[in-house]
Design a protein around this motif. Structure first.
Motif, PDB file in Angstrom:
ATOM      1  N   TRP A   1     -40.785 -11.920  -5.760  1.00  0.00           N
ATOM      2  CA  TRP A   1     -39.487 -11.615  -5.148  1.00  0.00           C
ATOM      3  C   TRP A   1     -39.006 -12.793  -4.330  1.00  0.00           C
ATOM      4  CZ3 TRP A   1     -40.036  -5.979  -2.934  1.00  0.00           C
ATOM      5  CH2 TRP A   1     -40.294  -5.111  -3.989  1.00  0.00           C
ATOM      6  N   ASP A   2     -37.722 -13.061  -4.411  1.00  0.00           N
ATOM      7  CA  ASP A   2     -37.118 -14.139  -3.638  1.00  0.00           C
ATOM      8  C   ASP A   2     -36.801 -13.614  -2.241  1.00  0.00           C
ATOM      9  OD1 ASP A   2     -35.844 -16.372  -2.693  1.00  0.00           O
ATOM     10  OD2 ASP A   2     -34.009 -16.048  -3.863  1.00  0.00           O
ATOM     11  N   LEU A   3     -37.537 -14.082  -1.257  1.00  0.00           N
ATOM     12  CA  LEU A   3     -37.367 -13.615   0.113  1.00  0.00           C
ATOM     13  C   LEU A   3     -36.530 -14.567   0.956  1.00  0.00           C
ATOM     14  CD1 LEU A   3     -41.014 -12.382   0.741  1.00  0.00           C
ATOM     15  CD2 LEU A   3     -39.035 -11.035   0.046  1.00  0.00           C
ATOM     16  N   SER A   4     -36.069 -15.639   0.345  1.00  0.00           N
ATOM     17  CA  SER A   4     -35.268 -16.602   1.102  1.00  0.00           C
ATOM     18  C   SER A   4     -33.844 -16.083   1.248  1.00  0.00           C
ATOM     19  CB  SER A   4     -35.271 -17.959   0.408  1.00  0.00           C
ATOM     20  OG  SER A   4     -34.686 -17.837  -0.870  1.00  0.00           O
ATOM     21  N   ARG A   5     -33.196 -16.534   2.267  1.00  0.00           N
ATOM     22  CA  ARG A   5     -31.810 -16.143   2.519  1.00  0.00           C
ATOM     23  C   ARG A   5     -30.928 -17.389   2.478  1.00  0.00           C
ATOM     24  NH1 ARG A   5     -32.360 -11.357   1.325  1.00  0.00           N
ATOM     25  NH2 ARG A   5     -33.289  -9.918   2.770  1.00  0.00           N
ATOM     26  N   ARG A   6     -29.739 -17.203   1.964  1.00  0.00           N
ATOM     27  CA  ARG A   6     -28.780 -18.301   1.972  1.00  0.00           C
ATOM     28  C   ARG A   6     -28.268 -18.504   3.387  1.00  0.00           C
ATOM     29  NH1 ARG A   6     -26.450 -15.080  -1.967  1.00  0.00           N
ATOM     30  NH2 ARG A   6     -27.478 -15.385  -3.938  1.00  0.00           N
ATOM     31  N   GLU A   7     -27.891 -19.721   3.695  1.00  0.00           N
ATOM     32  CA  GLU A   7     -27.379 -20.039   5.032  1.00  0.00           C
ATOM     33  C   GLU A   7     -26.158 -19.183   5.355  1.00  0.00           C
ATOM     34  OE1 GLU A   7     -27.426 -21.457   8.724  1.00  0.00           O
ATOM     35  OE2 GLU A   7     -28.956 -21.874   7.224  1.00  0.00           O
TER      36      GLU A   7
ATOM     37  N   THR B   1     -46.714  -7.589   7.322  1.00  0.00           N
ATOM     38  CA  THR B   1     -47.232  -8.819   6.723  1.00  0.00           C
ATOM     39  C   THR B   1     -47.780  -8.546   5.332  1.00  0.00           C
ATOM     40  OG1 THR B   1     -47.773  -9.646   8.917  1.00  0.00           O
ATOM     41  CG2 THR B   1     -48.852 -10.723   7.065  1.00  0.00           C
ATOM     42  N   GLY B   2     -48.480  -7.434   5.189  1.00  0.00           N
ATOM     43  CA  GLY B   2     -49.012  -7.062   3.878  1.00  0.00           C
ATOM     44  C   GLY B   2     -47.913  -6.833   2.855  1.00  0.00           C
ATOM     45  N   LEU B   3     -46.827  -6.195   3.280  1.00  0.00           N
ATOM     46  CA  LEU B   3     -45.703  -5.974   2.369  1.00  0.00           C
ATOM     47  C   LEU B   3     -45.045  -7.290   1.953  1.00  0.00           C
ATOM     48  CD1 LEU B   3     -44.035  -2.840   3.977  1.00  0.00           C
ATOM     49  CD2 LEU B   3     -45.198  -2.955   1.767  1.00  0.00           C
ATOM     50  N   LEU B   4     -44.909  -8.210   2.906  1.00  0.00           N
ATOM     51  CA  LEU B   4     -44.326  -9.511   2.571  1.00  0.00           C
ATOM     52  C   LEU B   4     -45.211 -10.277   1.592  1.00  0.00           C
ATOM     53  CD1 LEU B   4     -42.947 -10.641   6.042  1.00  0.00           C
ATOM     54  CD2 LEU B   4     -41.624 -10.085   3.990  1.00  0.00           C
ATOM     55  N   ARG B   5     -46.510 -10.228   1.796  1.00  0.00           N
ATOM     56  CA  ARG B   5     -47.435 -10.914   0.870  1.00  0.00           C
ATOM     57  C   ARG B   5     -47.326 -10.321  -0.528  1.00  0.00           C
ATOM     58  NH1 ARG B   5     -52.447 -11.103   5.017  1.00  0.00           N
ATOM     59  NH2 ARG B   5     -51.839 -12.994   6.103  1.00  0.00           N
ATOM     60  N   LEU B   6     -47.268  -8.991  -0.603  1.00  0.00           N
ATOM     61  CA  LEU B   6     -47.133  -8.334  -1.897  1.00  0.00           C
ATOM     62  C   LEU B   6     -45.827  -8.745  -2.577  1.00  0.00           C
ATOM     63  CD1 LEU B   6     -47.997  -6.275  -4.032  1.00  0.00           C
ATOM     64  CD2 LEU B   6     -46.910  -4.504  -2.630  1.00  0.00           C
ATOM     65  N   ALA B   7     -44.740  -8.764  -1.821  1.00  0.00           N
ATOM     66  CA  ALA B   7     -43.447  -9.155  -2.387  1.00  0.00           C
ATOM     67  C   ALA B   7     -43.508 -10.568  -2.949  1.00  0.00           C
ATOM     68  CB  ALA B   7     -42.360  -9.044  -1.315  1.00  0.00           C
ATOM     69  N   ARG B   8     -44.142 -11.467  -2.229  1.00  0.00           N
ATOM     70  CA  ARG B   8     -44.260 -12.850  -2.720  1.00  0.00           C
ATOM     71  C   ARG B   8     -45.100 -12.919  -3.989  1.00  0.00           C
ATOM     72  NH1 ARG B   8     -44.706 -14.317   3.112  1.00  0.00           N
ATOM     73  NH2 ARG B   8     -42.649 -15.104   3.649  1.00  0.00           N
ATOM     74  N   ARG B   9     -46.204 -12.142  -4.028  1.00  0.00           N
ATOM     75  CA  ARG B   9     -47.048 -12.132  -5.230  1.00  0.00           C
ATOM     76  C   ARG B   9     -46.297 -11.581  -6.434  1.00  0.00           C
ATOM     77  NH1 ARG B   9     -52.339 -10.014  -2.389  1.00  0.00           N
ATOM     78  NH2 ARG B   9     -50.972  -8.248  -2.292  1.00  0.00           N
ATOM     79  N   LEU B  10     -45.365 -10.662  -6.172  1.00  0.00           N
ATOM     80  CA  LEU B  10     -44.575 -10.089  -7.262  1.00  0.00           C
ATOM     81  C   LEU B  10     -43.422 -10.995  -7.675  1.00  0.00           C
ATOM     82  CD1 LEU B  10     -44.442  -6.381  -6.051  1.00  0.00           C
ATOM     83  CD2 LEU B  10     -45.757  -7.298  -7.971  1.00  0.00           C
TER      84      LEU B  10
END
Length: 77
Positions: free
Chosen positions: A48-54, A37-46
């Motif tokens: 990074w696009d974490l969404s995936r295409r369908e 969870t901490g890594l995901l939060r950091l990625a979002r703050r930086l």
């Protein structure tokens, strides 16, 4: 670096890697989840696009279904 020094260096890092792996294996699932969870939060703050295409999601699901099917075939055959 001479060959003996290189060998010692490599051996020290092998031991460090073994210890790190052992410590990681001993972590509780809760701790691993908090770290993820901490890594995901950091990625979002930086930014990074974490969404995936369908299409990517469908491809992953297709691969998992194929693996599941092959596994079941091996189990039954």
């Amino acid at each position: 670096m001479d060959p003996a020094g290189a060998k010692n260096y490599k051996e020290r890092w092998r031991k460090v890697n073994e210890l790190t792996l052992r410590e990681h294996r001993e972590l509780s699932p809760e701790t691993k989840l908090l770290q993820s969870t901490g890594l995901l939060r950091l990625a979002r703050r930086l930014g990074w696009d974490l969404s995936r295409r369908e299409s990517e999601i469908r491809a992953v699901r297709k691969n998992w279904n194929l693996l599941r099917e092959r596994f079941r075939e091996r189990q039954s055959g």
